[in-house]
Scaffold this active site. Sequence first.
Site, mmCIF file in Angstrom:
data_model
loop_
_atom_site.group_PDB
_atom_site.id
_atom_site.type_symbol
_atom_site.label_atom_id
_atom_site.label_comp_id
_atom_site.label_asym_id
_atom_site.label_seq_id
_atom_site.Cartn_x
_atom_site.Cartn_y
_atom_site.Cartn_z
ATOM 1 N N LEU A 37 0.866 -1.170 0.000
ATOM 2 C CA LEU A 37 0.000 0.000 0.000
ATOM 3 C C LEU A 37 0.904 1.222 0.000
ATOM 4 O O LEU A 37 1.899 1.261 0.732
ATOM 5 C CB LEU A 37 -0.885 0.033 1.250
ATOM 6 C CG LEU A 37 -2.249 -0.658 1.204
ATOM 7 C CD1 LEU A 37 -2.916 -0.540 2.573
ATOM 8 C CD2 LEU A 37 -3.152 -0.094 0.132
ATOM 9 N N ASP A 38 0.594 2.234 -0.799
ATOM 10 C CA ASP A 38 1.372 3.466 -0.811
ATOM 11 C C ASP A 38 1.372 4.093 0.576
ATOM 12 O O ASP A 38 0.411 3.927 1.344
ATOM 13 C CB ASP A 38 0.792 4.462 -1.820
ATOM 14 C CG ASP A 38 0.975 4.012 -3.258
ATOM 15 O OD1 ASP A 38 1.852 3.165 -3.503
ATOM 16 O OD2 ASP A 38 0.236 4.498 -4.135
ATOM 17 N N PRO A 39 2.419 4.866 0.914
ATOM 18 C CA PRO A 39 2.471 5.497 2.246
ATOM 19 C C PRO A 39 1.237 6.341 2.576
ATOM 20 O O PRO A 39 0.791 6.357 3.718
ATOM 21 C CB PRO A 39 3.735 6.359 2.171
ATOM 22 C CG PRO A 39 4.619 5.633 1.205
ATOM 23 C CD PRO A 39 3.680 5.057 0.173
ATOM 24 N N MET A 40 0.656 7.050 1.582
ATOM 25 C CA MET A 40 -0.507 7.891 1.873
ATOM 26 C C MET A 40 -1.777 7.083 2.114
ATOM 27 O O MET A 40 -2.750 7.585 2.662
ATOM 28 C CB MET A 40 -0.742 8.914 0.757
ATOM 29 C CG MET A 40 -1.366 8.353 -0.498
ATOM 30 S SD MET A 40 -1.857 9.647 -1.668
ATOM 31 C CE MET A 40 -3.242 10.396 -0.834
ATOM 32 N N ALA A 41 -1.772 5.822 1.695
ATOM 33 C CA ALA A 41 -2.963 4.980 1.817
ATOM 34 C C ALA A 41 -3.053 4.352 3.201
ATOM 35 O O ALA A 41 -2.052 4.136 3.889
ATOM 36 C CB ALA A 41 -2.946 3.891 0.751
#
Length: 303
Positions: A37-41
């Site tokens: 998962l992307d860091p912002m997610a």
Amino acid sequence: MNGVLVLDKPQGFTSFDVIAVVRKLCGQRKIGHTGTLDPMATGVLPLLLGCATRAQDLLPDTDKEYQASFQLGVRTDTQDSSGKVLQQMPAHVPPEKVEQALAGLRGDILQVPPMYSAVQQNGVRLYELARRGIEVERQARPVTVYELQLTQYDPSSGAGGLRVRCSKGTYVRTLCADLGEILGCGCMMTALRRTVACGFSLEQSLTIEQLKQMPPQQIEGRLLDVQLLFSRYPAVCVSAAQAKRFANGGALAYGRLKLAAGPQDGARYRVLDENRRFVGLGQVASAGEPELRVLRLFLPAAQ
């Protein structure tokens, strides 16, 4: 510890950051995950502990579900709000126009993966090239968007929300960017929360803060059976002798298994012992005398 630990990943953490925290809390080195998962997610991130790490390269393709927020009128180099703004413009788009544009993004579509992604090209991950300022042509890939619902929208600001159910490999931020291209005003994703992954939901997830309040033995009690990762494959319950043979790497004669279906070459089964304990995955080989061969064993080493 052996099993699946479903985490609710916090914002700002990479998937590997989460693994590092859980390793420390559990006192266990052998941990993997089922997809980044992307860091912002935020949201569902199943972790694999102990013998469950053997499942990593065998996971069946499963649908994923997300809740996403977007902002019309902005294009960024990452297709989300974490990136560099490339263009801004007013975007006063009526709701019916947004709905019309979303209709073209449902079903079987072709999607070009973003430059800031882990997709490899000639052995190099795209995000590594993007960080060096290099953009390369990417091949569009088929994905399926089963559901794409506009959950909220403010035409005065161009901000809105989406509910997405899609196939593996679908980039939700690219869906947002493509929405902006169809509307001619650009669009970036501003938030993303994964609500379902690998058949697990947020309701089954623990936060890192909750984990920090638990002793290791309590965390172990929250592990889920690794066979849940393979629930789409039918189960076959075998005798003690058959389970022992299978656990030692021996194939099982298909005709001696309690299966109603005829042998289909390549079909996979969950092999359970007489106590319904998961021994491993078997795969049918139908050439000659049909048999169920060991694909991967999942009994902990101590057993």
